[in-house]
Design a protein around this motif. Structure first.
Motif, short mmCIF file in Angstrom:
data_model
loop_
_atom_site.label_atom_id
_atom_site.label_comp_id
_atom_site.label_asym_id
_atom_site.label_seq_id
_atom_site.Cartn_x
_atom_site.Cartn_y
_atom_site.Cartn_z
N TYR A 151 0.84 -1.21 0.00
CA TYR A 151 0.00 0.00 0.00
C TYR A 151 0.87 1.25 0.00
CZ TYR A 151 -3.36 -3.39 2.01
OH TYR A 151 -4.13 -4.48 2.27
N ILE A 152 2.00 1.19 0.70
CA ILE A 152 2.90 2.35 0.74
C ILE A 152 3.48 2.59 -0.64
CG2 ILE A 152 5.04 3.27 1.70
CD1 ILE A 152 4.37 1.66 4.29
N ALA A 153 3.92 1.50 -1.28
CA ALA A 153 4.50 1.62 -2.62
C ALA A 153 3.47 2.21 -3.58
CB ALA A 153 4.98 0.26 -3.10
N SER A 154 2.25 1.68 -3.56
CA SER A 154 1.25 2.18 -4.50
C SER A 154 0.87 3.61 -4.15
CB SER A 154 0.02 1.28 -4.51
OG SER A 154 -0.62 1.33 -3.25
N ASP A 155 0.90 3.94 -2.88
CA ASP A 155 0.55 5.31 -2.47
C ASP A 155 1.60 6.30 -2.96
OD1 ASP A 155 -1.48 6.77 -0.92
OD2 ASP A 155 0.26 7.45 0.23
N ILE A 156 2.86 5.90 -2.87
CA ILE A 156 3.93 6.77 -3.39
C ILE A 156 3.72 6.99 -4.88
CG2 ILE A 156 6.40 6.84 -3.91
CD1 ILE A 156 6.83 5.39 -1.20
N TYR A 157 3.40 5.91 -5.57
CA TYR A 157 3.22 6.03 -7.01
C TYR A 157 2.00 6.89 -7.34
CZ TYR A 157 4.25 4.79 -11.75
OH TYR A 157 4.62 4.86 -13.07
N ALA A 158 0.92 6.70 -6.58
CA ALA A 158 -0.30 7.48 -6.83
C ALA A 158 -0.03 8.96 -6.59
CB ALA A 158 -1.42 6.99 -5.93
N ARG A 159 0.64 9.27 -5.51
CA ARG A 159 0.95 10.67 -5.21
C ARG A 159 1.89 11.26 -6.27
NH1 ARG A 159 0.05 12.56 0.21
NH2 ARG A 159 -0.96 11.01 1.52
N TYR A 160 2.85 10.45 -6.69
CA TYR A 160 3.77 10.90 -7.74
C TYR A 160 2.99 11.24 -9.01
CZ TYR A 160 7.09 10.28 -11.60
OH TYR A 160 7.82 10.45 -12.75
N LYS A 161 2.05 10.36 -9.39
CA LYS A 161 1.28 10.59 -10.60
C LYS A 161 0.41 11.85 -10.47
CE LYS A 161 2.35 7.63 -13.73
NZ LYS A 161 2.66 8.06 -15.11
N ARG A 162 -0.06 12.15 -9.27
CA ARG A 162 -0.83 13.38 -9.09
C ARG A 162 0.07 14.60 -9.32
NH1 ARG A 162 -2.68 10.93 -4.26
NH2 ARG A 162 -4.58 9.76 -4.69
N HIS A 163 1.29 14.53 -8.79
CA HIS A 163 2.23 15.63 -9.02
C HIS A 163 2.53 15.78 -10.50
CE1 HIS A 163 2.97 16.54 -4.87
NE2 HIS A 163 3.44 15.34 -4.59
N GLN A 164 2.44 14.69 -11.22
CA GLN A 164 2.71 14.71 -12.65
C GLN A 164 1.52 15.21 -13.45
OE1 GLN A 164 5.22 12.96 -14.80
NE2 GLN A 164 6.67 13.23 -13.15
N GLY A 165 0.43 15.54 -12.77
CA GLY A 165 -0.73 16.09 -13.47
C GLY A 165 -1.76 15.07 -13.90
N PHE A 166 -1.73 13.89 -13.32
CA PHE A 166 -2.73 12.88 -13.67
C PHE A 166 -3.93 12.97 -12.73
CE2 PHE A 166 0.97 11.21 -15.73
CZ PHE A 166 0.50 10.52 -16.83
N ASN A 167 -5.08 12.59 -13.25
CA ASN A 167 -6.26 12.38 -12.43
C ASN A 167 -6.15 10.94 -11.93
OD1 ASN A 167 -8.78 12.70 -11.25
ND2 ASN A 167 -9.84 11.97 -13.08
N VAL A 168 -5.84 10.78 -10.66
CA VAL A 168 -5.48 9.46 -10.15
C VAL A 168 -6.64 8.83 -9.37
CG1 VAL A 168 -3.95 8.22 -8.58
CG2 VAL A 168 -3.03 10.01 -10.05
N LEU A 169 -6.96 7.61 -9.75
CA LEU A 169 -7.93 6.83 -8.98
C LEU A 169 -7.15 5.88 -8.08
CD1 LEU A 169 -10.73 5.81 -8.29
CD2 LEU A 169 -10.70 4.42 -10.36
N HIS A 170 -7.27 6.07 -6.80
CA HIS A 170 -6.52 5.24 -5.85
C HIS A 170 -7.45 4.87 -4.70
CE1 HIS A 170 -3.21 3.46 -3.84
NE2 HIS A 170 -2.99 4.42 -2.98
#
Length: 1006
Positions: free
Chosen positions: A56-75
Motif C-alpha cells: 500500500y505504501i508503494a502504490s501510495d507513493i506512485y499514486a501521489r507521484y502521478k498526481r504531481h505529474q498532473g494525472f487524475n489518479v484513482l486510488h
RNA sequence: GCUGAAGUGGUGGAAUUGGUAGACACGCUGGACUUAAAAUCCAGUGGACAGUAAUGUCCGUACGGGUUCAAGUCCCGUCUUCAGUACCA
C-alpha cells in the motif's frame, strides 16, 4: 510548534485530508487518468502487521507521484469481507459474521488512516455489502445466460444459442465448437420438453450445475477449488481433502484457456508470474490417437480407447496402452479371466486417498485387462493395462505407452515384463527411456524413419487424420472452477429450484440477501448452513423471499403448485466478489449498474496493480476470466483487468526462541557407548550461548547431577566427564518478540507473566547475567508471536518514518525480514530534513529567498533525476538513500534557500507526506502539497567542466586525476602519461597500450 | 524432476548500457557534550600483510574455467538457497 513533533503534525494533516477530501478522484477530468490499485485486504481479526502496508505504501507513493505529474489518479481501497475466518469465529462464538466483520473493518480503517494513505474513501467497497454483492449476483446471472462459441472465441447470449437450436439443432455446433454433446436436429430440439431443453442448455451455459468430482474437505465442511489446495491439504487449516462426487455450480473457465494464455503476452507482468499462469493453464499440443479394442466378444467390437499424446512421432514405439483405474472403459473391456484381478486392483487403489497416491510414486502398480487393441498404423495388437500412474482427470485418462521414450512407461514395462521397442536412431535405452525430442532421429518406424521429431509428428498426424484414427489436438490442464461453497458467509445465489431445475431470479429483484440463521454450522442432515434458515424460499407471485413452509410440493406430495420454490443453499466462493471489484471503484455508488459506461470508458482498466504473489493462480486468473466474459457481452470495453502488476515481497518476522532442556545425551568419545540421562525435574530454560558451548553444557550437566542423587552410571559420566561428549535435547519455544530487546535479551519477569507455567522455571543466563534468545526468520504471524504492529511504530517514530523505512528495507518485490533496529536511520533523516528548514536549535523557521548556491542546485537536480527514475522503476529503496544523500549534502552546504528546499519538499512528499505538508504550509502555501507540480529536472545544473578520472594500471584502479572534460583522447593520454603518479606506477616501463574512454576512465596496460 | 528468481562486508542492501565494488543505513569502535543516561554531533569501519606515520602491497561480489585493455555485470560448467509446480502422457 517548531520542533519536529511528528504525532501532532501527522494527526493534523490526516484530519485535513479527510475534511477537504484532498484525494477524491473525479470521473470527469481534462487530465489524463491513472488507476493505481492495491489488492484489497481481507479484514481479519488480528489487524494489520507491518508486512501488510508494504504494497500500500508503494502504490501510495506512485499514486501521489502521478498526481504531481498532473494525472487524475484513482486510488481506492476496500475490503474483501466475505470469508471463512469470520464464519469460523461465528461458529465458535455465535457472533454474527456481519458484526465481527464490521468491527474488523473499523479497526483496519483506523490502522490504515494512521499511515497517511491517499485513498479516495468515498469509493470504498465491501464484498459483503448487499449493495455490492447485488452486482456479483447480477454477473452470475449473466454467466448463466451466456454460452461460448469456440469457433468465434467469444461468449454470446444463450438466447442466440436457442435460436440456433431451433433452426439447425446442434449438429454444426459440435464440429465447429467442440462442445462434444450428443447431437440433435432442429426437429428433435423443438420436440424436447421444456425440462429437457433446460438440461441440454446447462451443458452450454458459462456457469452450470453438474455432478462433478470435487475436492471435499470434511473438516471445513465444504468443497475447495484446485488453487485452495496445497500439497493435497486445504490451504486454510491444512486439513485433508478427498475426492467426492457432488452436484455443484461450476464456471466454464476452461473454454477461455487459450485467450487467458494469449492475453498474457500484452501484459506488463513479471515473467515469473506469467509463467505461473501458463503452467496453471497447462497447454500441451499433440494428437489424439484412437486404439480400437479387439476382443473375442462381439459386443466389444467398436469400442475405442482415445489417448492423448504430445509425441505422435513415437507412435511406432507403442507396446501397450495404460488406462486409469477410474476410467469408465475398464468394466467394458476387461476379459472374464481377468475380472477378479482387475476388481481387486481397483478396490485397492480406491482405498488410497489422493495424498497417499501422490506420495506413493515409487511403487509401480497395475494390472492387465486381458484385452488388446489394434495399433492404428501397424495394425498390431497391443495389450491394454490398468495403471494408477495414469490420471483420470487429465486428457482422456488413457495413454499410449511408449516405454523407449517415457520414463514412467519404461518403468511400468520393465516391472511387468512388457516388451520395449527402440525407435530412436543410435540411442541406448537399456538403462532408461530417452525423452529428449530435440536432435533425435526416429528409426524402425516405417514411413517416418529418419525424420526428426517435428516432421515425424506432422506426418503421423496426417496419416491418422486420413484413416480417422486421430487428429491434431490441444489439451489444457485448466479445469472448470467449482463455484459452490457449503458456507454461510458468502454471496447467496440468485437461484431457486423448480422441479429440480435451477431458475434465475430476475435481476431487478436483486440483491438476494443472506438469511438470518441461529447457528452457522451445516445442518444435521448435511445441508449447508443456509439449510437452517426458516425464511428461504422464493415466491414467484410476489418476487419476495418467504418462509420455507410455503414451498410448493406439487410433485412430491401432490399439493398444488403455488409458485413458491426453495432457494439455493450454497453460497459463492471468496473469489466471486474479488473478480470484478476493480470496476466497482470506478462508480461505487451506482444503483443502476455495476458501474456506468461513462465511468468505465474513462478509467478503462487498472494501470498499476500491487499485491502478493499468493494470488497468482486464483484471483488473477478468475478476474481475467470474468473480465473477458464481461467484455464479450459488451459490459466492459477492456478485456484485461490489470495492465501492470507488481508482487510485493513478504515482510518476514524475526521470531524469538527460548530453549527448554529436555534431557542429556552422553556419548563416550572412546567406545561410542551412549547414555540418555533425564534430570530436569522442573523446567530449565537456557540462554542462547549455552547451546553450543561444550564447557558450559558440561558444567550444567554436573550441576544437574548434583541436584539429584546420581546412580552409578551417571556418576561414571561425571567422573570421566572429558571422555564424554554431552549433548542436550532441547525443545525450542516461541517467545513474544515484544519481550525481547534489540540485543536479543529476554525480559524474564515479563516472560513469566506472559506464560505463568514458567513461574518456577530455572532460567540459566549468560555469564554477564543477561538472558538471550535465538532468532529465526519466519512468516510474520500471530501464532509465532513475531508480529510487529504498525501502530506502535507510528506512535514511536511517526507514519512518515514507517513509510520511508518500509521502502528502505530493500527492493519492493523481494522477501525481507523486518527489524525495527534500523529504523532510527530513517527517523533521524526526517529530523535532519526538518532542521534544514529551521535554525537556532530548531526554534525558528528559517528559509531564505536568496538565490541558492551552484552546489545546492546541483544537489537538487541530481536528486530530482534520480528520484524520478527510481519511482518509475519502482526502486523505492534507492530513492530513500538519494534523499538521505541530498539532505546530508545540503546540510553541509548550509543551504536554506527556498529555491532548493521547496522543490525538494515536493519530491519527498509522496514518501513522507505529513512532514512535507507541514513544511509546505510553513512556506506559506495555502493549498495541499499534493497539488504542486513535480519539479522539473534541468540538465544544465549538472554540467561539469572537470572530471575526476580513475586511472587504472592493468585494470586496477590506482589513483584519480582531475582533468577538463573537453580534452580529446590524445590530450588526456598525454596529461596522464606525464603525471608524476603515472611515472611512479610505471616505474620505468613503457606501457604497451593506453585505453582512454573520455568522460569515463583511463587504463594503462603495461 | 521441471519452471522461475537469487547468491556482494558483522547486518539490510547500492553499483540501470562491462568502466573507481561495498553508495545509503544499521551495528560496532573511539571522541565531544552531560553529574549520568538518552538524544545529538564528529571521526573510523571489507579482509590480510608491511610501516611510528602519511601510505603501500596483496586478496576480495558462491565455486571452476573463458571472452575483454577492463567482468559483480557477458559466455560455458558446477554448487547452494528461496519460490512455484508436478505421475500432465
Amino acid at each position: 510548534m517548531s520542533k519536529y513533533h511528528f504525532n501532532e503534525i501527522e494527526a493534523k494533516w490526516q484530519k485535513y485530508w479527510a475534511e477537504n477530501q484532498t484525494f477524491k478522484a473525479e470521473n470527469n477530468s481534462e487530465k489524463p487518468k491513472y488507476y493505481v490499485l492495491d489488492m484489497f485486504p481481507y479484514p481479519s481479526g488480528a489487524g494489520l502487521h507491518v508486512g501488510h502496508p508494504l504494497g500500500y505504501i508503494a502504490s501510495d507513493i506512485y499514486a501521489r507521484y502521478k498526481r504531481h505529474q498532473g494525472f487524475n489518479v484513482l486510488h481506492p481501497q476496500g475490503y474483501d469481507s466475505f470469508g471463512l475466518p469470520a464464519e469460523q469465529y461465528a461458529i465458535q462464538t455465535g457472533q454474527h459474521p456481519a458484526k465481527t466483520t464490521k468491527e474488523n473493518i473499523a479497526r483496519y480503517r483506523e490502522q490504515l488512516d494512521r499511515i497517511g494513505f491517499s485513498f479516495d474513501w468515498s469509493r470504498e467497497v465491501r464484498t459483503s455489502d448487499p449493495e455490492y454483492y447485488k452486482w456479483t449476483q447480477w454477473i452470475f446471472i449473466q454467466l448463466f445466460e451466456s454460452w461460448y462459441c469456440n469457433a468465434l472465441e467469444q461468449s454470446f447470449p444463450i438466447s442466440e444459442l436457442i435460436d440456433i437450436f431451433e433452426e439447425e439443432g446442434n449438429m454444426g455446433l459440435n464440429a465447429k465448437c467442440g462442445n462434444n454433446q450428443p447431437e440433435f436436429s432442429a426437429e428433435m430440439w423443438n420436440s424436447f420438453s421444456e425440462e429437457k431443453k433446460q438440461k441440454v442448455l446447462l451443458n452450454y451455459r458459462l456457469t452450470y450445475l453438474a455432478e462433478t468430482e470435487v475436492n471435499w474437505c470434511p473438516q471445513l465442511g465444504t468443497v475447495l477449488a484446485n488453487d485452495e489446495i496445497v500439497n493435497g491439504v486445504s490451504e486454510r487449516g491444512s486439513f485433508p481433502v478427498i475426492r467426492k462426487k457432488m452436484t455443484q455450480w461450476s464456471m466454464r473457465i476452461s473454454v477461455f484457456a487459450e485467450r487467458l494464455l494469449q492475453g498474457l503476452e500484452k501484459l506488463d507482468w513479471t515473467e515469473s508470474l506469467k509463467e505461473t499462469q501458463r503452467n496453471w493453464i497447462g497447454k500441451s499440443v499433440g494428437a489424439s490417437v484412437e486404439f480400437r479394442v479387439v476382443n473375442e466378444k462381439e459386443e466389444f467390437q467398436g469400442i475405442a480407447i482415445k489417448t492423448f499424446t504430445t509425441r505422435p512421432d513415437t507412435i511406432y514405439g507403442v507396446t501397450f496402452l495404460t488406462i486409469a483405474p477410474e476410467n469408465d472403459l475398464v468394466d467394458k473391456i476387461t476379459t472374464i479371466e481377468q475380472r477378479i484381478e482387475v476388481a481387486n486392483y481397483i478396490t485397492e487403489t480406491a482405498k488410497q486417498s489422493e495424498r497417499e497416491r501422490l506420495a506413493d510414486v515409487k511403487n509401480i502398480t497395475g494390472v492387465f485387462t486381458g484385452a488388446y487393441a489394434k495399433h492404428p498404423l501397424t495394425k498390431e495388437l497391443v495389450p491394454i493395462w490398468i495403471g494408477d500412474y495414469v490420471l483420470a482427470g487429465y486428457g482422456t485418462g488413457a495413454v499410449m505407452a511408449v516405454p523407449c521414450g517415457d520414463q514412467r512407461d519404461y518403468d511400468f514395462a520393465k516391472h511387468f515384463d512388457i516388451p520395449i521397442k527402440n525407435i530412436f536412431e543410435g540411442i541406448d535405452i537399456s538403462e532408461a527411456a530417452h525423452s529428449d525430442k530435440e536432435g533425435t532421429i526416429i528409426a524402425n518406424s516405417d514411413f517416418i524413419s529418419g525424420y526428426s521429431y517435428k516432421d515425424a509428428s506432422d506426418k503421423v498426424i496426417e496419416a491418422l487424420e486420413k484413416n480417422h484414427r486421430g487428429e491434431k489436438e490441444i489439451n489444457y490442464r485448466l479445469r472448470d472452477a467449482v463455484f459452490s461453497r457449503q458456507r454461510y458467509w458468502g454471496e447467496p445465489f440468485p437461484v431457486y429450484y423448480k422441479n429440480g431445475l435451477p431458475q434465475m431470479i430476475d435481476a431487478k429483484h436483486l440483491p438476494i440477501r443472506l438469511p438470518e440463521i441461529e447457528k452457522y454450522l451445516p445442518t444435521e442432515t448435511g445441508e449447508p448452513p443456509l439449510g437452517r434458515a426458516d425464511v428461504w424460499a422464493w415466491d414467484t407471485n410476489t418476487n419476495t423471499i418467504v418462509s420455507n413452509n410455503l414451498v410448493s410440493k406439487s410433485e412430491i406430495e401432490g399439493y398444488e403448485d403455488n409458485g413458491i420454490y426453495p432457494l439455493e443453499l450454497n453460497t459463492m466462493p471468496g473469489w466471486a466478489g474479488s473478480s470484478w471489484y476493480m470496476f466497482r471503484y470506478m462508480d461505487a455508488l451506482n444503483n443502476n449498474d455495476f458501474a456506468s459506461k461513462e465511468a468505465m470508458d474513462y478509467w478503462e482498466n487498472v494501470d498499476l496493480y500491487i499485491g502478493g504473489s499468493e494470488h497468482a493462480t486464483g484471483h488473477l486468473l478468475y478476474s481475467r476470466f470474468w473480465v473477458k466474459f464481461l467484455h464479450d457481452r459488451g459490459f466492459l470495453s477492456v478485456d484485461e483487468p490489470f495492465k501492470k502488476l507488481i508482487n510485493q515481497g513478504m515482510i518476514l518476522g524475526e521470531s524469538a526462541f527460548i530453549h527448554r532442556l529436555r534431557d542429556f545425551d552422553c556419548k563416550s568419545i572412546n567406545d561410542n557407548s551412549f547414555l540418555r540421562l533425564k534430570f530436569p525435574s522442573k523446567l530449565i530454560v537456557l540462554s542462547n550461548s549455552i547451546l553450543n558451548d561444550q564447557e558450559k553444557i558440561k558444567k550444567l550437566f554436573i550441576s544437574q547431577v548434583n541436584n539429584i542423587s546420581a546412580n552409578k552410571k551417571t556418576q561414571d559420566v561425571v567422573d570421566n566427564i572429558n571422555a564424554f561428549e554431552i549433548l542436550m535435547n532441547i525443545d525450542p519455544f516461541h517467545a513474544d518478540v515484544s519481550l525481547v530487546n534489540a540485543s536479543n535479551e529476554l525480559d524474564i519477569e515479563a516472560f513469566k507473566n506472559w506464560r505463568p507455567e514458567y513461574k518456577d522455571a530455572e532460567f540459566i543466563a549468560e555469564e554477564d547475567g543477561t538472558f538471550k534468545v535465538s532468532r529465526e526468520v519466519e512468516k510474520m504471524s500471530k501464532s509465532k508471536y513475531n508480529v510487529v504492529n504498525p501502530d506502535d511504530i507510528c506512535e514511536q517514530y511517526g507514519a512518515d518514518t514507517l513509510r520511508m523505512y518500509e521502502m528502505f528495507l530493500g527492493p519492493l518485490e523481494q522477501a525481507k525480514p523486518w527489524s525495527t533496529a534500523g529504523i532510527t536511520g530513517v527517523h533521524s533523516f526526517l529530523k535532519k530534513m526538518w532542521r534544514l528548514f529551521h535554525s537556532g536549535n530548531e526554534e525558528s523557521f528559517n528559509v531564505s529567498e536568496d538565490a541558492a548556491s551552484k552546489d545546492s542546485l546541483k544537489t537538487l537536480h541530481k536528486t530530482i533525476k534520480k528520484v524520478q527514475e527510481d519511482i518509475e522503476n519502482f526502486s523505492f529503496n534507492t530513492s530513500v538513500s538519494t534523499f538521505m544523500i541530498a539532505v546530508n549534502e545540503l546540510t553541509a552546504q548550509k543551504c536554506n534557500s527556498r529555491e532548493v528546499l521547496e522543490p525538494l519538499l515536493v519530491l519527498l512528499s509522496p514518501y513522507a507526506p505529513h512532514i512535507s505538508e507541514e513544511l509546505w504550509s510553513k512556506l506559506e502555501h495555502s493549498e495541499s502539497i499534493s497539488t504542486a507540480a513535480f519539479p522539473k529536472f534541468e540538465e544544465k545544473f549538472l554540467v561539469e567542466s572537470m572530471k575526476k578520472y580513475p586511472i587504472s594500471f592493468n585494470g586496477k584502479m590506482r589513483c584519480t586525476m582531475e582533468l577538463p572534460l573537453d580534452l580529446s583522447k590524445d590530450e588526456i593520454e598525454s596529461a596522464v602519461m606525464t603525471h608524476e603518479k603515472t611515472i611512479h606506477y610505471l616505474d620505468g616501463r613503457t606501457p604497451k597500450k593506453v585505453i582512454v574512454v573520455p568522460g569515463k576512465i583511463v587504463n594503462i596496460v603495461g
